[in-house]
Design an enzyme around this catalytic site. Structure first.
Site, PDB file in Angstrom:
ATOM      1  N   HIS A  27       0.950  -1.267   0.054  1.00 48.94           N
ATOM      2  CA  HIS A  27       0.005  -0.106   0.256  1.00 48.94           C
ATOM      3  C   HIS A  27       0.399   1.019   0.166  1.00 48.94           C
ATOM      4  CE1 HIS A  27      -2.282  -3.463   1.474  1.00 48.94           C
ATOM      5  NE2 HIS A  27      -3.053  -2.553   1.575  1.00 48.94           N
ATOM      6  N   PRO A 115      -6.071  -4.776  11.024  1.00 50.81           N
ATOM      7  CA  PRO A 115      -7.272  -5.314  10.750  1.00 50.81           C
ATOM      8  C   PRO A 115      -8.278  -3.612  11.448  1.00 50.81           C
ATOM      9  CG  PRO A 115      -6.836  -7.263  11.856  1.00 50.81           C
ATOM     10  CD  PRO A 115      -5.053  -6.213  12.288  1.00 50.81           C
ATOM     11  N   LEU A 116      -8.612  -3.080  10.731  1.00 52.19           N
ATOM     12  CA  LEU A 116      -8.792  -1.686  10.956  1.00 52.19           C
ATOM     13  C   LEU A 116      -9.525  -1.473  12.287  1.00 52.19           C
ATOM     14  CD1 LEU A 116      -9.384  -0.448   7.517  1.00 52.19           C
ATOM     15  CD2 LEU A 116      -7.208  -0.463   8.052  1.00 52.19           C
ATOM     16  N   GLY A 156     -11.323   4.068   8.112  1.00 52.22           N
ATOM     17  CA  GLY A 156     -11.278   3.055   7.681  1.00 52.22           C
ATOM     18  C   GLY A 156     -11.793   2.289   9.551  1.00 52.22           C
ATOM     19  N   ILE A 187     -10.109   9.632   0.677  1.00 54.30           N
ATOM     20  CA  ILE A 187     -10.617   8.012   0.363  1.00 54.30           C
ATOM     21  C   ILE A 187     -10.527   6.956   0.874  1.00 54.30           C
ATOM     22  CG2 ILE A 187      -8.936   6.792  -1.156  1.00 54.30           C
ATOM     23  CD1 ILE A 187     -10.431   8.639  -2.971  1.00 54.30           C
ATOM     24  N   ARG A 355     -17.497 -18.704  38.763  1.00 59.04           N
ATOM     25  CA  ARG A 355     -17.427 -17.690  38.481  1.00 59.04           C
ATOM     26  C   ARG A 355     -17.424 -16.903  40.362  1.00 59.04           C
ATOM     27  NH1 ARG A 355     -23.192 -14.479  38.485  1.00 59.04           N
ATOM     28  NH2 ARG A 355     -24.563 -15.635  39.495  1.00 59.04           N
ATOM     29  N   SER A 382     -22.817 -10.119  38.183  1.00 61.48           N
ATOM     30  CA  SER A 382     -23.000 -11.240  37.952  1.00 61.48           C
ATOM     31  C   SER A 382     -21.604 -11.659  36.963  1.00 61.48           C
ATOM     32  CB  SER A 382     -23.446 -11.254  36.468  1.00 61.48           C
ATOM     33  OG  SER A 382     -24.051  -9.995  35.908  1.00 61.48           O
ATOM     34  N   GLU A 414     -17.638  -4.668  24.270  1.00 62.02           N
ATOM     35  CA  GLU A 414     -16.715  -5.993  24.638  1.00 62.02           C
ATOM     36  C   GLU A 414     -15.284  -5.650  23.803  1.00 62.02           C
ATOM     37  OE1 GLU A 414     -20.226  -6.203  24.515  1.00 62.02           O
ATOM     38  OE2 GLU A 414     -20.874  -7.108  25.388  1.00 62.02           O
ATOM     39  N   HIS A 465     -21.096 -17.519  33.154  1.00 57.02           N
ATOM     40  CA  HIS A 465     -22.042 -17.921  32.468  1.00 57.02           C
ATOM     41  C   HIS A 465     -22.115 -18.510  31.248  1.00 57.02           C
ATOM     42  CE1 HIS A 465     -23.648 -14.536  34.677  1.00 57.02           C
ATOM     43  NE2 HIS A 465     -24.258 -14.583  34.996  1.00 57.02           N
ATOM     44  N   ASP A 473     -32.320 -17.168  30.482  1.00 52.85           N
ATOM     45  CA  ASP A 473     -31.875 -16.279  30.199  1.00 52.85           C
ATOM     46  C   ASP A 473     -31.988 -16.776  28.514  1.00 52.85           C
ATOM     47  OD1 ASP A 473     -31.161 -13.507  31.356  1.00 52.85           O
ATOM     48  OD2 ASP A 473     -29.636 -13.942  31.590  1.00 52.85           O
ATOM     49  N   HIS A 477     -28.175 -16.252  25.277  1.00 55.13           N
ATOM     50  CA  HIS A 477     -26.882 -15.979  26.004  1.00 55.13           C
ATOM     51  C   HIS A 477     -26.441 -17.269  26.414  1.00 55.13           C
ATOM     52  CE1 HIS A 477     -28.748 -11.954  27.262  1.00 55.13           C
ATOM     53  NE2 HIS A 477     -28.396 -11.764  27.852  1.00 55.13           N
TER      54      HIS A 477
HETATM   55  C1  LIG Z   1     -11.302  -5.512   9.970  1.00 59.00           C
HETATM   56  C2  LIG Z   1     -10.323  -4.953   8.627  1.00 59.00           C
HETATM   57  N1  LIG Z   1     -11.629  -4.845   7.316  1.00 59.00           N
HETATM   58  C3  LIG Z   1     -11.268  -4.829   5.951  1.00 59.00           C
HETATM   59  C4  LIG Z   1     -10.418  -4.367   5.977  1.00 59.00           C
HETATM   60  C5  LIG Z   1      -9.761  -4.266   4.545  1.00 59.00           C
HETATM   61  N2  LIG Z   1      -8.781  -2.713   4.259  1.00 59.00           N
HETATM   62  C6  LIG Z   1      -8.040  -3.094   4.551  1.00 59.00           C
HETATM   63  S1  LIG Z   1      -7.072  -0.909   3.961  1.00 59.00           S
HETATM   64  C7  LIG Z   1      -9.397  -0.178   3.412  1.00 59.00           C
HETATM   65  C8  LIG Z   1      -9.234   0.711   3.569  1.00 59.00           C
HETATM   66  C9  LIG Z   1      -9.021   1.844   4.515  1.00 59.00           C
HETATM   67  O1  LIG Z   1      -9.708   2.395   4.019  1.00 59.00           O
HETATM   68  P1  LIG Z   1      -8.670   3.627   4.956  1.00 59.00           P
HETATM   69  O2  LIG Z   1      -8.323   3.946   5.996  1.00 59.00           O
HETATM   70  O3  LIG Z   1      -9.310   5.471   4.517  1.00 59.00           O
HETATM   71  O4  LIG Z   1      -7.042   4.095   4.723  1.00 59.00           O
HETATM   72  P2  LIG Z   1      -6.785   4.667   2.990  1.00 59.00           P
HETATM   73  O5  LIG Z   1      -7.240   4.555   1.480  1.00 59.00           O
HETATM   74  O6  LIG Z   1      -6.473   6.379   3.110  1.00 59.00           O
HETATM   75  O7  LIG Z   1      -5.318   4.531   3.331  1.00 59.00           O
HETATM   76  C10 LIG Z   1      -9.684  -1.722   3.742  1.00 59.00           C
HETATM   77  C11 LIG Z   1     -11.123  -2.013   3.673  1.00 59.00           C
HETATM   78  C12 LIG Z   1      -9.188  -4.284   7.269  1.00 59.00           C
HETATM   79  N3  LIG Z   1      -7.992  -4.781   7.479  1.00 59.00           N
HETATM   80  N4  LIG Z   1      -9.997  -4.411   8.262  1.00 59.00           N
HETATM   81  C1  LIG Z   2     -18.398  -6.919  45.238  1.00 58.92           C
HETATM   82  C2  LIG Z   2     -19.178  -6.724  44.524  1.00 58.92           C
HETATM   83  O1  LIG Z   2     -19.299  -6.654  43.174  1.00 58.92           O
HETATM   84  N1  LIG Z   2     -19.690  -7.766  45.151  1.00 58.92           N
HETATM   85  C3  LIG Z   2     -21.362  -8.338  44.180  1.00 58.92           C
HETATM   86  C4  LIG Z   2     -20.914  -9.132  43.158  1.00 58.92           C
HETATM   87  O2  LIG Z   2     -22.275  -9.396  42.865  1.00 58.92           O
HETATM   88  C5  LIG Z   2     -23.265 -10.044  43.821  1.00 58.92           C
HETATM   89  C6  LIG Z   2     -23.766 -10.291  43.483  1.00 58.92           C
HETATM   90  O3  LIG Z   2     -24.658 -11.341  42.179  1.00 58.92           O
HETATM   91  C7  LIG Z   2     -23.123  -8.936  44.529  1.00 58.92           C
HETATM   92  O4  LIG Z   2     -24.594  -8.818  46.114  1.00 58.92           O
HETATM   93  C8  LIG Z   2     -21.834  -8.509  45.485  1.00 58.92           C
HETATM   94  O5  LIG Z   2     -22.133  -7.094  46.358  1.00 58.92           O
HETATM   95 MG   LIG Z   3      -8.542   7.499   4.028  1.00 62.60          MG
END
Ligand SMILES: Cc1ncc(C[n+]2csc(CCOP(=O)(O)OP(=O)(O)O)c2C)c(N)n1
Ligand SMILES: CC(=O)N[C@H]1CO[C@H](CO)[C@@H](O)[C@@H]1O
Ligand SMILES: [Mg+2]
Ligand SMILES: *[C@@H]1O[C@H](CO)[C@@H](O)[C@H](O)[C@H]1NC(C)=O
Ligand SMILES: *[C@@H]1O[C@H](CO)[C@@H](O)[C@H](O)[C@H]1NC(C)=O
Ligand SMILES: *[C@@H]1O[C@H](CO)[C@@H](O)[C@H](O)[C@H]1NC(C)=O
Ligand SMILES: CC(=O)N[C@H]1CO[C@H](CO)[C@@H](O)[C@@H]1O
Length: 676
Positions: A27, A115-116, A156, A187, A355, A382, A414, A465, A473, A477
């Protein structure tokens, strides 16, 4: 622009172009556009190319990892252990210059990107760790940590959800040591970003609580970039600098998606070199003045490190206790005898959810291992991830905690949490960091988890869990495929402990790990403390829990199904069958044991049936027959679900008997014995 600046920037650009051309792959666009910014930013940074792991260095993260020819050129020019020959080997097998930057392979590469969205999120983790480290060890008279994390990111990265999660948290935490440069070149691969990306990024980041700065001419205005850094350092927020650039600057195809990911054509390279005053017949040319210039900057930085080394010595004598702790952590050693804090159990101890056993363990271990920090994605109650005496990691102005706090409120993020954990691990100083969520939602963070494994970041997921045992749940889940997916990921330790001793073994492995990430899958429902379990036995990843002379069958299980297998074995005994039981809490650790040990656990000549209340995919490595749950679960009480899906002593015993009958009279080889 002064001559040396111009010459240095041209050198960076042409090294990147030559590397891509030689590989005939890569690139060139972003490196051409970002060379001036790289030159201007690295000048302001504090780091020592001869000691890339200096803890008080500034970090640089190339979140748009496809632009790595730029990063490799910078590392080479500054004198990191990356030669011109390495640049010539760009993208070749076993070279030090792979297609995207890999942290564990190349000195000076802080985190693995490509991985962007991951890199900017890792950078939040680096900045977070730095704040925690500084707040823990800095004294009024001696500063051990005062660095910054710089990031380049593209359009990206800004479109990826993980970056939004992490940036939102960085704003909340007011991480003023984080300075990000958005390569606003309008771009991406599909062409102009106006086809899909038209939001006001600046307003979005302001809403996250970031400071923003606009540099209108990122192709030339080095002073504006330096001023932006100065301004960023003066505010109490993370900063996003919008750097407007032209992708592929100087190429005949500049400003188009044609230069994003294809080598420049020969005539284009020729005109580019001529335009920059370089001899078009030469490739990989570095004028001596450019080496000299960067060497002089590196030498200044070496002085800074020398001074820092001296202040560390001063710190150690003035603050002997914390100084010794700091020295230990910088050596990558755990506190002496820390393992004696790991709880152990006997069958007389009462049944508990794993847990809960995990929380009890953390409350014993966290006070003796200061490098453990952790948090949860809004499931603290939890997950039981926060022990009572932990302080929240927060900006002190909020009144909610302070920066020396060891408990991170990740919010419901997450994927961001996974990427931030990688950044914390990448900071160094022996940080052992964990994040809690439901096992099912670790999959939300899969992009970050696989990078933990690939780049050897020893982070830990406290994944509660862990099965239909979570009950009401319901199937949204209840993990089914999650463990199969993560067990199939190379270099990822996936533990599913069966009782308190196995929980201790799982954490021992996680905390001692220097290169392997861990997922520890934990139950919501209570489990008995097993006869025959121990930290040592479970530490082998798999062991014989119930031993029988010449068994008719072996039942191998993990987690909540181990006590079920023990009950089934007792039932089978009453029916005249001898069923041994093997607990297999972690495939990866078991696979690393010597073959003779493994064969002593899963020997030839005995039919083996595995029991795990989720996808049976992967278990044929260890069993001849698999009893699993190859469908989604259901909503209901845990006991009802176990009964409905026949995960009962009767259900397991019935399958064990079928296995015995099926293999009767047939030669049986252990699944561990294979042709290769
Ligand atoms: C999670 C992820 N999805 C898709 C790609 C594939 N990918 C690589 S560069 C790019 C485009 C990125 O565009 P930009 O950040 O603007 O880079 P520039 O073209 O300006 O260099 C893509 C989709 C990737 N590397 N990672
Ligand atoms: C330290 C803390 O946050 N403890 C909590 C953990 O979760 C139980 C319920 O599942 C609570 O009673 C505790 O206070
Ligand atoms: Mg760009
Ligand atoms: C600082 O100390 C470390 C560890 O002892 C050493 O490796 C490094 O070379 C020193 N740095 C300088 C610039 O002297
Ligand atoms: C796993 O990690 C070890 C070192 O930690 C490394 O030698 C090995 O190549 C890695 N394996 C894979 C498949 O990444
Ligand atoms: C199965 O065993 C092979 C060989 O030991 C190993 O490489 C692979 O990772 C194992 N697969 C699973 C799912 O455990
Ligand atoms: C965010 C941060 O740690 N800033 C510090 C960086 O280092 C200088 C001194 O080198 C301090 O003044 C800043 O407070």
């Amino acid at each position: 622009m002064s001559d040396i600046n111009q010459l240095a920037i041209a050198t960076i650009r042409l090294l990147a172009v030559d590397a891509v051309a030689q590989a005939n792959s890569g690139h060139p666009g972003a490196p051409l556009g970002l060379a001036p910014a790289a030159h201007a930013v690295w000048k302001e940074m504090k780091f020592n190319p001869k000691n890339p792991s200096w803890i008080n260095r500034d970090r640089f993260v190339l979140s748009n990892g496809h632009a790595c020819a730029l990063l490799y050129a910078m590392l080479h020019l500054y004198g990191f252990d990356l030669s011109l020959e390495d640049l010539k080997q760009f993208r070749q097998l076993n070279s030090k210059t792979p297609g995207h930057p890999e942290a564990h392979e190349i000195p000076g590469v802080e985190v693995t990107t490509g991985p962007l969205g991951q890199g900017i999120s890792n950078a939040v983790g680096l900045a977070l760790a730095q704040k925690q480290f500084a707040a823990t060890y800095n004294k009024d008279d001696i500063t051990v940590s005062d660095n910054y994390t710089y990031v380049f990111l593209g359009d990206g990265c800004l479109q990826e959800g993980v970056a939004s999660e992490a940036s939102s948290l960085a704003g909340h935490l007011q991480l003023n040591n984080l300075i990000a440069f958005w390569d606003d070149n309008k771009i991406s691969i599909d062409g102009n970003t106006n086809v899909a990306f038209t939001e006001d990024v600046i307003e979005r980041y302001q809403a996250y609580g970031w400071h923003t700065i606009e540099v209108a001419d990122g192709d030339h205005d080095l002073d504006a970039i330096s001023r932006a850094i100065k301004e960023a350092k003066s505010v109490n927020k993370p900063t996003l600098v919008r750097l407007t650039t032209i992708i592929g600057y100087g190429s005949l195809a500049q400003g188009t998606h044609g230069v994003h990911g294809a080598p420049l054509k020969a005539d284009d390279i020729k005109q580019l070199k001529e335009k920059n005053g370089f001899d078009p017949s030469k490739t990989f040319h570095v004028p001596q003045e450019v080496y000299d210039y960067y060497n002089s900057l590196a030498a200044k930085n070496q002085e800074l490190e020398k001074e820092w080394n001296a202040s560390l010595e001063q710190y150690k004598s003035k603050y002997p206790e914390q100084g010794a702790e700091l020295a230990r952590r910088l050596n990558g050693e755990l506190p002496k005898d820390w393992e004696s804090a790991l709880p152990t159990y006997t069958p007389a101890d009462k049944p508990l959810a794993t847990r809960k056993l995990s929380e009890m363990l953390l409350s014993k271990v966290i006070p003796v291992v200061p490098e453990i920090i952790g948090g949860s994605a809004d499931l603290t109650g939890s997950n039981l991830t926060r022990t009572t005496d932990m302080v929240d990691f927060q900006n002190p102005s909020t009144g909610l905690g302070d920066y020396s706090g060891r408990y991170i409120r990740y919010g419901v993020r997450e994927h961001g949490m996974g990427a931030i954990m990688n950044g914390i691990a990448a900071f160094g100083a022996n940080y052992k960091n964990y994040g809690g969520t439901f096992l099912n939602f670790v999959s939300y963070a899969a992009g970050a988890v696989r990078l933990s494994a690939l780049s050897h970041m020893p982070v830990t997921w406290v994944a509660t869990h862990d099965s239909i045992g979570l009950g009401e749940d319901g199937p949204t889940h209840q993990p089914i495929e999650t463990l199969a997916h993560f067990r199939a990921t190379p270099n990822l330790s996936v533990w599913r402990p069966a009782d308190g001793n196995e929980v201790s073994a799982a954490y021992k492995s996680a905390i001692e790990s220097k290169t392997t990430p861990h997922i520890i899958a934990l139950t919501r429902q209570n489990l008995p403390q097993l006869e025959g379990s121990s930290i040592e036995a479970a530490g082998k990843g798999g062991y014989t829990l119930v031993s029988k002379d010449s068994p008719d069958v072996i039942i191998v299980a993990s987690g909540s199904e181990v006590s079920l297998a023990v009950d089934a074995s007792k039932k089978l005994e009453s029916e005249g069958f001898k069923a041994g039981v093997v607990s297999l809490p972690d495939f990866l650790t078991f696979d690393q044991q010597p073959q003779d040990y493994r064969l002593s656990v899963l020997p030839d000549g005995v039919p083996i049936v595995s029991v795990e209340v989720m996808s049976s995919f992967g278990w044929s490595n260890y069993s001849h027959q698999q009893f699993g749950l190859n469908r989604f679960g259901a909503s209901g009480k845990a006991e009802d679900l176990y009964k409905f899906f026949e995960f009962t002593p009767e259900g397991v015993a019935e399958r064990a008997v079928k296995t015995i009958q099926f293999y009767k009279g047939k030669p049986i080889t252990s699944p561990l014995n294979r042709a290769f």
